[in-house]
Every structure is written in structure tokens, then in C-alpha cells.
Design a protein around this motif. Structure first.
Motif, short mmCIF file in Angstrom:
data_model
loop_
_atom_site.label_atom_id
_atom_site.label_comp_id
_atom_site.label_asym_id
_atom_site.label_seq_id
_atom_site.Cartn_x
_atom_site.Cartn_y
_atom_site.Cartn_z
N GLU A 79 20.86 58.55 31.04
CA GLU A 79 21.79 58.58 29.89
C GLU A 79 23.24 58.81 30.29
O GLU A 79 24.01 59.43 29.56
N LYS A 82 25.56 53.35 29.07
CA LYS A 82 24.78 52.59 28.09
C LYS A 82 25.13 51.12 28.25
O LYS A 82 26.21 50.76 28.71
N THR A 98 28.74 57.13 28.92
CA THR A 98 28.35 57.97 27.79
C THR A 98 29.09 59.30 27.94
O THR A 98 29.64 59.59 29.01
#
Length: 148
Positions: A79, A82, A98
Motif C-alpha cells: 500500500e 496505487k 499513497t
């Protein structure tokens, strides 16, 4: 001038090599155990350029698209980046940082800064640092204009 420029290029390359070695060997932070230098570099590139396609990332890093694909897959899973369809071209994905990716990059940058600060403390004076900054600003401006 050619010999001086050649020496400058060689010195720059050596500073990058020795600097990278110093940072990788001497930074004992969790982020550098979890993420490879190449992954951190992807985050830095995205921070500098903004949203890019995987092809653009591969070109900037000087690697094959398959290498970028592997790095991006890991960064998406963690994460840190993206991937979204480009609104202007549905065949292309745009990669962006992110908030978590920005946090990891900030922590990495801070650790690098602290390492270099301790290495150079009392070895480089303020005037030398100002000359360095001036030269590198000029080089950056030349390179940014060349890319236009």
C-alpha cells in the motif's frame, strides 16, 4: 574543459557509488530492512515526477519493464503506491504514491540525511556547502530544461 568535465562526471559517479554503499551499510532502520533501495527509488521518482506509467518508471530507473512490474506489485501490496487507469487512455495505468508511501519515503529521507550529516559534520564548512548547493541547483536546472 573536456578533461575537467570528464573528471567531474567520474567523481559524481564515484560519490553516488560510495554514498549508496555508506547509506546501505550504515543505516540500521527498519524501513531499509523491509524495502529495497530500488523500491525506495521508485517512491522518490514518483515523489519527484508525480503520476507515471510503469513504462515511464522503467525508463527513468533504466531497467526493463518486467523489473518495474515486480517492484510495483510489491509496493501496491504494501500500500505504498496505487495503480489507476489513466482517464485519457484506458490502456495505461498511472502509478502514484499513497500517504503511506509518502511516510515511508519521509522516514527514509530523514535517516539518509542524519547519516550524511554525521559523516560530513566538521568536515565540510558552510561556504563549501553553499558552493555545492549552487552547483547542483544549476545542474538540476540544466537537466530539467533538457527534459522539456
Amino acid at each position: 574543459m573536456k578533461e575537467q568535465l570528464q573528471e567531474a562526471v567520474e567523481l559524481f559517479e564515484e560519490v553516488i557509488i560510495y554514498g549508496t554503499e555508506h547509506v546501505v551499510k550504515n543505516l540500521n532502520i527498519p524501513i531499509w530492512k523491509e524495502y529495497s533501495p530500488e523500491q525506495i527509488q521508485v517512491l522518490k521518482i514518483l515523489s519527484t515526477y508525480g503520476n507515471l506509467s510503469s513504462g515511464q518508471l522503467a525508463e527513468i530507473q533504466g531497467v526493463h519493464k518486467s523489473a518495474i512490474s515486480t517492484r510495483l506489485k510489491k509496493l501496491v501490496e504494501k500500500e505504498l503506491v496505487k495503480s489507476e487507469k489513466d482517464p485519457n487512455d484506458q490502456r495505461t495505468n498511472r502509478i502514484s504514491l499513497t500517504p503511506k508511501g509518502n511516510e515511508v519515503l519521509s522516514a527514509s529521507n530523514e535517516a539518509v540525511y542524519e547519516s550524511i550529516e554525521s559523516l560530513f559534520k566538521d568536515r565540510i564548512d558552510e561556504q563549501e556547502l553553499e558552493q555545492f548547493i549552487g552547483t547542483f541547483r544549476k545542474l538540476k536546472d540544466i537537466l530539467v530544461m533538457k527534459g522539456m
